[in-house]
Design a protein around this motif. Structure first.
Motif, PDB file in Angstrom:
ATOM      1  N   SER A  41     -50.684 -30.072  -5.588  1.00  8.45           N
ATOM      2  CA  SER A  41     -50.191 -29.941  -4.225  1.00  8.45           C
ATOM      3  C   SER A  41     -50.974 -30.842  -3.289  1.00  8.45           C
ATOM      4  O   SER A  41     -52.106 -31.225  -3.571  1.00  8.45           O
TER       5      SER A  41
ATOM      6  N   GLU B 143     -46.462 -30.110   1.205  1.00 10.67           N
ATOM      7  CA  GLU B 143     -46.136 -29.191   2.301  1.00 10.67           C
ATOM      8  C   GLU B 143     -47.311 -29.172   3.264  1.00 10.67           C
ATOM      9  O   GLU B 143     -48.452 -28.973   2.850  1.00 10.67           O
ATOM     10  N   ASP B 144     -47.030 -29.392   4.548  1.00 11.96           N
ATOM     11  CA  ASP B 144     -48.127 -29.446   5.515  1.00 11.96           C
ATOM     12  C   ASP B 144     -48.641 -28.066   5.922  1.00 11.96           C
ATOM     13  O   ASP B 144     -49.764 -27.935   6.379  1.00 11.96           O
ATOM     14  N   ASP B 145     -47.854 -27.030   5.722  1.00  6.62           N
ATOM     15  CA  ASP B 145     -48.298 -25.671   6.050  1.00  6.62           C
ATOM     16  C   ASP B 145     -49.096 -25.124   4.862  1.00  6.62           C
ATOM     17  O   ASP B 145     -48.541 -24.893   3.786  1.00  6.62           O
TER      18      ASP B 145
ATOM     19  N   ILE C 267     -46.105 -30.378  -5.113  1.00  3.21           N
ATOM     20  CA  ILE C 267     -45.689 -29.730  -3.872  1.00  3.21           C
ATOM     21  C   ILE C 267     -46.333 -30.486  -2.724  1.00  3.21           C
ATOM     22  O   ILE C 267     -47.551 -30.637  -2.679  1.00  3.21           O
TER      23      ILE C 267
ATOM     24  N   CYS D 136     -36.433 -32.714  -1.957  1.00  2.37           N
ATOM     25  CA  CYS D 136     -37.083 -32.776  -0.651  1.00  2.37           C
ATOM     26  C   CYS D 136     -36.454 -31.757   0.281  1.00  2.37           C
ATOM     27  O   CYS D 136     -35.247 -31.563   0.275  1.00  2.37           O
ATOM     28  N   SER D 137     -37.288 -31.132   1.060  1.00  2.00           N
ATOM     29  CA  SER D 137     -36.811 -30.172   2.043  1.00  2.00           C
ATOM     30  C   SER D 137     -37.561 -30.412   3.338  1.00  2.00           C
ATOM     31  O   SER D 137     -38.747 -30.700   3.332  1.00  2.00           O
ATOM     32  N   THR D 138     -36.866 -30.298   4.449  1.00  2.00           N
ATOM     33  CA  THR D 138     -37.521 -30.488   5.745  1.00  2.00           C
ATOM     34  C   THR D 138     -37.483 -29.206   6.532  1.00  2.00           C
ATOM     35  O   THR D 138     -36.736 -28.317   6.276  1.00  2.00           O
TER      36      THR D 138
ATOM     37  N   ILE E 242     -47.757 -21.749   3.113  1.00  2.00           N
ATOM     38  CA  ILE E 242     -46.570 -21.946   2.277  1.00  2.00           C
ATOM     39  C   ILE E 242     -46.932 -22.720   1.018  1.00  2.00           C
ATOM     40  O   ILE E 242     -46.513 -22.368  -0.089  1.00  2.00           O
ATOM     41  N   ARG E 243     -47.727 -23.781   1.173  1.00  2.00           N
ATOM     42  CA  ARG E 243     -48.129 -24.605   0.026  1.00  2.00           C
ATOM     43  C   ARG E 243     -48.848 -23.757  -1.024  1.00  2.00           C
ATOM     44  O   ARG E 243     -48.553 -23.835  -2.213  1.00  2.00           O
TER      45      ARG E 243
END
Length: 53
Positions: free
Chosen positions: A31, A9-11, A7, A51-53, A14-15
């Protein structure tokens, strides 16, 4: 072989939620906040990238 999910994810909230959910589902999870060194890894033959943005 047990699936291993990465994973990125910068948040952090959420991560951590996604990591916890997938881990409790029995998956091996790693992660990171940024792709960093993961982008230099070779892609295994039996992997799926999403991938999701």
């Amino acid at each position: 072989m047990q699936p291993h999910i990465l994973i990125v994810e910068d948040d952090p909230v959420i991560r951590q939620l996604v990591e916890k959910f997938l881990g409790e589902s029995g998956l091996k999870v790693s992660s990171a906040a940024t792709p960093g060194p993961w982008t230099r890894c070779s892609r295994p033959a039996r992997s799926t990238w999403w991938c999701s943005t």
